[in-house]
Design a protein around this motif. Structure first.
Motif, PDB file in Angstrom:
ATOM      1  N   ASP A  68       0.810  -1.223   0.000  1.00  0.00           N
ATOM      2  CA  ASP A  68       0.000   0.000   0.000  1.00  0.00           C
ATOM      3  C   ASP A  68       0.845   1.276   0.000  1.00  0.00           C
ATOM      4  O   ASP A  68       0.312   2.383  -0.039  1.00  0.00           O
ATOM      5  N   ALA A  69       2.172   1.118   0.029  1.00  0.00           N
ATOM      6  CA  ALA A  69       3.054   2.292  -0.072  1.00  0.00           C
ATOM      7  C   ALA A  69       3.673   2.379  -1.459  1.00  0.00           C
ATOM      8  O   ALA A  69       4.482   3.268  -1.726  1.00  0.00           O
ATOM      9  N   ALA A  70       3.288   1.459  -2.344  1.00  0.00           N
ATOM     10  CA  ALA A  70       3.948   1.363  -3.646  1.00  0.00           C
ATOM     11  C   ALA A  70       3.613   2.533  -4.571  1.00  0.00           C
ATOM     12  O   ALA A  70       2.551   3.140  -4.486  1.00  0.00           O
ATOM     13  N   VAL A 112       9.486  10.940  -4.164  1.00  0.00           N
ATOM     14  CA  VAL A 112       9.937  11.574  -2.918  1.00  0.00           C
ATOM     15  C   VAL A 112      10.819  12.772  -3.260  1.00  0.00           C
ATOM     16  O   VAL A 112      11.754  12.639  -4.046  1.00  0.00           O
ATOM     17  N   PRO A 113      10.542  13.954  -2.697  1.00  0.00           N
ATOM     18  CA  PRO A 113      11.385  15.127  -2.975  1.00  0.00           C
ATOM     19  C   PRO A 113      12.844  14.897  -2.527  1.00  0.00           C
ATOM     20  O   PRO A 113      13.090  14.299  -1.477  1.00  0.00           O
ATOM     21  N   VAL A 173      13.791   1.010   6.465  1.00  0.00           N
ATOM     22  CA  VAL A 173      13.920   0.538   5.080  1.00  0.00           C
ATOM     23  C   VAL A 173      14.144   1.721   4.148  1.00  0.00           C
ATOM     24  O   VAL A 173      14.982   1.680   3.243  1.00  0.00           O
ATOM     25  N   GLY A 174      13.371   2.790   4.367  1.00  0.00           N
ATOM     26  CA  GLY A 174      13.510   3.956   3.503  1.00  0.00           C
ATOM     27  C   GLY A 174      12.247   4.795   3.490  1.00  0.00           C
ATOM     28  O   GLY A 174      11.466   4.767   4.446  1.00  0.00           O
ATOM     29  N   LEU A 175      12.062   5.526   2.396  1.00  0.00           N
ATOM     30  CA  LEU A 175      10.935   6.455   2.267  1.00  0.00           C
ATOM     31  C   LEU A 175      10.038   6.061   1.109  1.00  0.00           C
ATOM     32  O   LEU A 175      10.494   5.485   0.121  1.00  0.00           O
ATOM     33  N   ALA A 176       8.762   6.426   1.217  1.00  0.00           N
ATOM     34  CA  ALA A 176       7.830   6.203   0.120  1.00  0.00           C
ATOM     35  C   ALA A 176       6.864   7.371  -0.011  1.00  0.00           C
ATOM     36  O   ALA A 176       6.388   7.905   0.983  1.00  0.00           O
ATOM     37  N   ALA A 177       6.607   7.745  -1.262  1.00  0.00           N
ATOM     38  CA  ALA A 177       5.491   8.642  -1.579  1.00  0.00           C
ATOM     39  C   ALA A 177       4.496   7.750  -2.314  1.00  0.00           C
ATOM     40  O   ALA A 177       4.607   7.549  -3.525  1.00  0.00           O
ATOM     41  N   PRO A 178       3.540   7.159  -1.561  1.00  0.00           N
ATOM     42  CA  PRO A 178       2.635   6.171  -2.166  1.00  0.00           C
ATOM     43  C   PRO A 178       1.828   6.761  -3.324  1.00  0.00           C
ATOM     44  O   PRO A 178       1.478   7.946  -3.300  1.00  0.00           O
ATOM     45  N   GLY A 179       1.551   5.916  -4.290  1.00  0.00           N
ATOM     46  CA  GLY A 179       0.780   6.370  -5.450  1.00  0.00           C
ATOM     47  C   GLY A 179       1.607   7.323  -6.290  1.00  0.00           C
ATOM     48  O   GLY A 179       2.830   7.209  -6.345  1.00  0.00           O
ATOM     49  N   MET A 180       0.961   8.262  -6.919  1.00  0.00           N
ATOM     50  CA  MET A 180       1.672   9.247  -7.727  1.00  0.00           C
ATOM     51  C   MET A 180       1.060  10.613  -7.435  1.00  0.00           C
ATOM     52  O   MET A 180       0.237  11.112  -8.210  1.00  0.00           O
ATOM     53  N   ASP A 198       1.680  12.975   2.012  1.00  0.00           N
ATOM     54  CA  ASP A 198       2.604  12.471   3.020  1.00  0.00           C
ATOM     55  C   ASP A 198       3.706  11.631   2.389  1.00  0.00           C
ATOM     56  O   ASP A 198       3.447  10.827   1.492  1.00  0.00           O
ATOM     57  N   VAL A 199       4.919  11.834   2.870  1.00  0.00           N
ATOM     58  CA  VAL A 199       6.014  10.921   2.565  1.00  0.00           C
ATOM     59  C   VAL A 199       6.204  10.074   3.816  1.00  0.00           C
ATOM     60  O   VAL A 199       6.281  10.603   4.932  1.00  0.00           O
ATOM     61  N   LEU A 200       6.211   8.747   3.624  1.00  0.00           N
ATOM     62  CA  LEU A 200       6.245   7.814   4.747  1.00  0.00           C
ATOM     63  C   LEU A 200       7.642   7.266   4.990  1.00  0.00           C
ATOM     64  O   LEU A 200       8.406   7.043   4.044  1.00  0.00           O
ATOM     65  N   LEU A 201       7.946   7.057   6.260  1.00  0.00           N
ATOM     66  CA  LEU A 201       9.155   6.333   6.634  1.00  0.00           C
ATOM     67  C   LEU A 201       8.745   4.877   6.832  1.00  0.00           C
ATOM     68  O   LEU A 201       7.833   4.581   7.608  1.00  0.00           O
TER      69      LEU A 201
END
Ligand SMILES: [Cu+2]
Length: 151
Positions: A72-74, A90-91, A106-113, A130-133
């Motif tokens: 769901d973060a893909a 991700v900026p 693990v890293g960061l994700a900006a889910p979706g587009m 939101d950018v997720l950790l």
């Protein structure tokens, strides 16, 4: 006063470039993914050295799973920077922050587009995103809420 301000700006920008200089980014993307290339340009402009590999959808999905990115973060493209996974748009400034803070994650994700995110273009209707950790246990938490580019 004015020259002092300019000097400050130059110092600030060279400092942020120093954070990224020489940092290699390995990114996998789908063939012909225009927004992925937009993000790559954004990272290059921020001083990162990007190595891009085009893979098919299944291979990219397998890579995301292998790196520990929750479904769901893909997003579209998946990158590796300094041992961290960076999923999607991700900026660069947040990648800089991640590499400075070096959390156990693990890293960061900006889910979706997200509209208005780097590589996605400006959009007058874009909403903050939101950018997720991503934690090593697969959990996620908000790393930053980003104001989009509304043009
Ligand atoms: Cu994209």
């Amino acid at each position: 006063m004015k020259s002092y301000f300019v000097a400050f700006l130059l110092l600030a920008s060279s400092t942020s470039l120093a954070g990224a200089a020489g940092q290699k980014v390995d990114v996998v993307l789908n063939e012909g993914c225009m927004c992925c290339h937009g993000w790559i340009s954004h990272m290059q402009a921020a001083g990162y050295e990007v190595n891009a590999t085009e893979l098919d959808y299944d291979a990219i999905t397998a890579r995301k799973k292998q790196l520990g990115i929750p479904e769901d973060a893909a997003s579209c493209h998946t990158a590796l920077v300094g041992g961290y996974a960076i999923e999607g748009h991700v900026p660069a400034a947040l990648v800089d922050r991640l590499l400075t803070e070096k959390p156990d994650a693990v890293g960061l994700a900006a889910p979706g587009m997200p509209l208005g995110s780097p590589g996605m273009g400006a959009d007058a209707d874009a909403q903050p995103y939101d950018v997720l950790l991503i934690g090593k246990d697969g959990s996620t938490k908000v790393f930053a809420t980003v104001q989009p580019d509304r043009g």
